[in-house]
Design a protein around this motif. Structure first.
Motif, PDB file in Angstrom:
ATOM      1  N   ASN A 141       5.839   8.588   0.217  1.00 31.42           N
ATOM      2  CA  ASN A 141       5.041   9.064  -1.105  1.00 31.42           C
ATOM      3  C   ASN A 141       3.809   9.491  -0.286  1.00 31.42           C
ATOM      4  O   ASN A 141       3.531   9.340   0.556  1.00 31.42           O
ATOM      5  CB  ASN A 141       4.462   8.046  -1.880  1.00 31.42           C
ATOM      6  N   LYS A 142       3.114   9.972  -0.737  1.00 30.72           N
ATOM      7  CA  LYS A 142       1.710  10.675  -0.575  1.00 30.72           C
ATOM      8  C   LYS A 142       1.555  12.170   0.341  1.00 30.72           C
ATOM      9  O   LYS A 142       0.992  11.672   1.602  1.00 30.72           O
ATOM     10  CB  LYS A 142       0.556   9.108   0.185  1.00 30.72           C
ATOM     11  N   SER A 165       3.999  12.589  -5.126  1.00 28.44           N
ATOM     12  CA  SER A 165       2.466  11.740  -5.060  1.00 28.44           C
ATOM     13  C   SER A 165       3.219  11.258  -6.184  1.00 28.44           C
ATOM     14  O   SER A 165       2.921  11.465  -7.563  1.00 28.44           O
ATOM     15  CB  SER A 165       1.668  12.986  -4.963  1.00 28.44           C
ATOM     16  N   ALA A 166       3.121   9.368  -5.939  1.00 31.03           N
ATOM     17  CA  ALA A 166       2.662   9.016  -7.183  1.00 31.03           C
ATOM     18  C   ALA A 166       1.302   9.949  -8.068  1.00 31.03           C
ATOM     19  O   ALA A 166       1.268   9.190  -9.662  1.00 31.03           O
ATOM     20  CB  ALA A 166       2.800   7.317  -6.991  1.00 31.03           C
ATOM     21  N   LEU A 167       0.678   9.886  -7.078  1.00 23.77           N
ATOM     22  CA  LEU A 167      -0.885  10.209  -8.743  1.00 23.77           C
ATOM     23  C   LEU A 167      -0.806  11.702  -9.362  1.00 23.77           C
ATOM     24  O   LEU A 167      -1.247  11.981  -9.970  1.00 23.77           O
ATOM     25  CB  LEU A 167      -1.663  10.112  -7.301  1.00 23.77           C
ATOM     26  N   ASP A 224       0.588  14.382  -0.871  1.00 25.07           N
ATOM     27  CA  ASP A 224      -0.432  15.305  -1.396  1.00 25.07           C
ATOM     28  C   ASP A 224      -1.455  14.820   0.432  1.00 25.07           C
ATOM     29  O   ASP A 224      -2.465  15.964   0.265  1.00 25.07           O
ATOM     30  CB  ASP A 224      -1.281  14.905  -2.132  1.00 25.07           C
ATOM     31  N   ASN A 259       1.100  -1.196   0.224  1.00 29.31           N
ATOM     32  CA  ASN A 259       0.201   0.318   0.129  1.00 29.31           C
ATOM     33  C   ASN A 259       0.468   1.106   0.072  1.00 29.31           C
ATOM     34  O   ASN A 259       0.588   1.962  -0.197  1.00 29.31           O
ATOM     35  CB  ASN A 259      -1.110  -0.105   1.580  1.00 29.31           C
ATOM     36  N   ALA A 260       2.478   1.329   0.391  1.00 24.94           N
ATOM     37  CA  ALA A 260       3.012   2.528  -0.025  1.00 24.94           C
ATOM     38  C   ALA A 260       2.682   2.904  -1.457  1.00 24.94           C
ATOM     39  O   ALA A 260       3.431   4.512  -1.367  1.00 24.94           O
ATOM     40  CB  ALA A 260       4.505   1.502  -0.119  1.00 24.94           C
ATOM     41  N   GLY A 261       2.503   2.178  -2.153  1.00 21.53           N
ATOM     42  CA  GLY A 261       2.088   2.880  -3.606  1.00 21.53           C
ATOM     43  C   GLY A 261       2.806   2.668  -4.840  1.00 21.53           C
ATOM     44  O   GLY A 261       3.389   3.214  -5.869  1.00 21.53           O
ATOM     45  N   LYS A 262       3.168   1.366  -4.319  1.00 25.74           N
ATOM     46  CA  LYS A 262       5.127   1.252  -5.784  1.00 25.74           C
ATOM     47  C   LYS A 262       3.986   1.012  -7.165  1.00 25.74           C
ATOM     48  O   LYS A 262       5.067   1.235  -7.821  1.00 25.74           O
ATOM     49  CB  LYS A 262       5.111  -0.619  -5.409  1.00 25.74           C
ATOM     50  N   SER A 263       2.958  -0.021  -7.330  1.00 25.02           N
ATOM     51  CA  SER A 263       2.591  -0.314  -8.413  1.00 25.02           C
ATOM     52  C   SER A 263       2.153   0.889  -9.361  1.00 25.02           C
ATOM     53  O   SER A 263       1.698   1.337  -9.796  1.00 25.02           O
ATOM     54  CB  SER A 263       1.647  -1.380  -8.258  1.00 25.02           C
ATOM     55  N   THR A 264       1.609   2.033  -8.092  1.00 24.02           N
ATOM     56  CA  THR A 264       1.149   3.214  -8.913  1.00 24.02           C
ATOM     57  C   THR A 264       2.388   4.361  -8.978  1.00 24.02           C
ATOM     58  O   THR A 264       2.544   4.667 -10.449  1.00 24.02           O
ATOM     59  CB  THR A 264       0.212   4.147  -8.206  1.00 24.02           C
TER      60      THR A 264
HETATM   61  P1  GDP Z   1       1.774  -1.134  -3.216  1.00 29.08           P
HETATM   62  O1  GDP Z   1       1.060  -1.785  -2.785  1.00 29.08           O
HETATM   63  O2  GDP Z   1       2.654  -0.614  -2.566  1.00 29.08           O
HETATM   64  O3  GDP Z   1       1.609  -1.620  -4.904  1.00 29.08           O
HETATM   65  O4  GDP Z   1       0.637   0.436  -3.878  1.00 29.08           O
HETATM   66  P2  GDP Z   1      -0.648   1.222  -4.928  1.00 29.08           P
HETATM   67  O5  GDP Z   1      -0.363   1.523  -6.044  1.00 29.08           O
HETATM   68  O6  GDP Z   1      -1.678  -0.736  -5.285  1.00 29.08           O
HETATM   69  O7  GDP Z   1      -1.239   1.945  -3.999  1.00 29.08           O
HETATM   70  C1  GDP Z   1      -1.899   1.654  -3.003  1.00 29.08           C
HETATM   71  C2  GDP Z   1      -3.096   2.672  -2.429  1.00 29.08           C
HETATM   72  O8  GDP Z   1      -2.862   4.113  -2.501  1.00 29.08           O
HETATM   73  C3  GDP Z   1      -3.940   2.615  -4.002  1.00 29.08           C
HETATM   74  O9  GDP Z   1      -5.737   3.253  -3.749  1.00 29.08           O
HETATM   75  C4  GDP Z   1      -3.306   4.132  -4.618  1.00 29.08           C
HETATM   76  O10 GDP Z   1      -4.388   4.648  -5.236  1.00 29.08           O
HETATM   77  C5  GDP Z   1      -2.695   4.787  -3.352  1.00 29.08           C
HETATM   78  N1  GDP Z   1      -2.149   6.069  -4.073  1.00 29.08           N
HETATM   79  C6  GDP Z   1      -0.657   6.046  -4.688  1.00 29.08           C
HETATM   80  N2  GDP Z   1      -0.250   6.802  -4.609  1.00 29.08           N
HETATM   81  C7  GDP Z   1      -1.082   7.684  -3.527  1.00 29.08           C
HETATM   82  C8  GDP Z   1      -0.512   9.403  -3.475  1.00 29.08           C
HETATM   83  O11 GDP Z   1       0.308   9.729  -3.972  1.00 29.08           O
HETATM   84  N3  GDP Z   1      -1.311  10.148  -3.155  1.00 29.08           N
HETATM   85  C9  GDP Z   1      -2.497   9.879  -2.570  1.00 29.08           C
HETATM   86  N4  GDP Z   1      -3.786  10.184  -1.765  1.00 29.08           N
HETATM   87  N5  GDP Z   1      -2.585   8.129  -2.974  1.00 29.08           N
HETATM   88  C10 GDP Z   1      -1.774   7.014  -3.389  1.00 29.08           C
END
Ligand code: GDP
Length: 354
Positions: free
Chosen positions: A303-304, A326-328, A306, A193-198
């Motif tokens: 990350n995040k 922010s990966a978004l 925002d 959930n850190a945002g790796k795939s994003t």
């Molecule tokens: P992974 O498990 O590390 O691969 O994480 P994901 O890429 O699946 O992201 C987990 C959640 O965090 C998803 O719901 C993303 O949309 C959210 N997310 C990722 N990057 C950001 C960011 O920069 N800001 C916010 N607010 N949410 C993010």
């Protein structure tokens, strides 16, 4: 179901939900049941369990996920009561590993862990057994589903153990090939959930890179990216870290991270909006040490951002010497991309003797 205080249970439930999402499940309800004493047969009282099952079925659920690990007899007793598929936290985590294991070693290790987990939980032939057999669905061990039985599982375990031995040799050969290939690999590591795939997707779509059609995708978790000046890199996503990883799953987890050996650079991604982020950083560093990867160059990335004020972001990033993104929001990735370039190409020139 637990005797722990409510706030602890709420935290654990939140994490279970994150894990479920990582396994591509849709969570339709969460039920916390505080009990004075765990019922050894069903965890909670039989009547309560029946109530819960009816509620879940009414809501259209197909799967019950328990946060605590169920003993073989508990899983049997519960599956005997319902047509719903029943899994526990370990099975959920194994499913995530199965999804994210890329190397052959990783896949074999995860399948072994799944089969070893399943074996004591099978009794005779029956529906409970077939419902246990396929993991969450589709990604369970091997192609076998309903027909699976103890003897075949044992045979498969034996086969995989042998394959694992042979794979050590293949791994050495692969490493040699990678060296000859010489495109640097950058791996994104960090908690679930850190945002790796994003981040991986955002980097791929970033206008900084020119599209390299021939090698657009290696597999779902690797991308080959090219800068206009012809420099290239491969960027990969890895399986996420998980708090309180059950002991039995540590080997499988490490095996899925084995591909990090080939990485030239690690991006350690942290969800800075998570109150536990410092513990997460520590846990990741500890595993890197155990895998003898602590000498690899790392960029610490928060990350995040925002979700934080820009004042807090600045303070925290400077305290940890991290890059905030922010990966978004692709705009925020520029300093990270610059740092990747620096670490991969510039630093080598800087440190070269004058
Ligand atoms: P992974 O498990 O590390 O691969 O994480 P994901 O890429 O699946 O992201 C987990 C959640 O965090 C998803 O719901 C993303 O949309 C959210 N997310 C990722 N990057 C950001 C960011 O920069 N800001 C916010 N607010 N949410 C993010």
């Amino acid at each position: 179901v637990s005797t722990a205080p409510k706030y602890v249970l709420e935290e654990q439930m939140e994490e279970l939900e994150e894990l479920a999402k990582s396994a591509d499940l849709i969570v339709i309800d969460k039920i916390i049941q505080r009990v004075k004493q765990i019922n050894p047969k069903y965890l909670l009282g039989e009547g309560k369990l029946r109530e819960l099952i009816i509620k879940a079925m009414d809501m259209g659920a197909t799967l019950l996920v328990f946060d605590q690990n169920l003993t073989p007899s508990q899983i049997r007793a519960i599956t005997d009561m319902t047509e719903l598929k029943v899994i526990d936290r370990s099975q959920l985590i194994l499913d995530i590993f199965a999804k994210r294991a890329h190397t052959r070693d990783g896949k074999v290790q995860v399948e072994l862990a799944q089969l070893r987990y399943m074996l004591p939980r099978l009794t005779g032939k029956g529906t409970a057994m077939s419902r246990l057999a396929g993991g969450i669905g589709g990604r369970g061990p091997g192609e076998t589903k309903l027909e699976i039985d103890r003897r075949r599982i044992k045979e498969r375990i034996h086969h995989l153990e042998n394959e694992l031995k042979k794979l050590t040799l293949a791994r050495l050969q692969r490493k040699k090939r990678r060296k000859e290939f010489s495109i640097p690999i950058v791996s994104i590591i960090g908690y679930t959930n850190a945002g790796k795939s994003t981040l991986l997707n955002a980097l791929t779509k970033s206008s900084v890179f020119v599209e390299d059609k021939m090698f657009a995708t290696l597999d779902t978790s690797s991308r080959r990216l090219k800068f206009p000046e012809e420099k290239e890199l491969i960027i990969t996503d890895t399986v996420g870290f998980i708090r309180d990883l059950p002991e039995d799953l540590v080997a499988a987890f490490k095996a899925t991270l084995e591909e990090l050996e080939d990485a030239s650079l690690l991006i350690h991604l942290v969800d800075i909006s998570n109150p536990q982020f410092e513990n997460h950083i520590e846990a990741v560093n500890k595993i890197l040490k155990e895998l003898e990867l602590e000498t690899k160059p790392v960029i610490l990335v928060f990350n995040k951002i925002d979700k934080l004020s820009s004042f807090d972001t600045k303070q925290i990033c400077s305290r940890y010497n991290a890059i905030g993104i922010s990966a978004l929001d692709k705009q925020t990735l520029i300093p990270l991309i610059e740092e990747i370039k620096n670490k991969l190409w510039q630093e080598a020139t800087c440190t070269a003797p004058l």
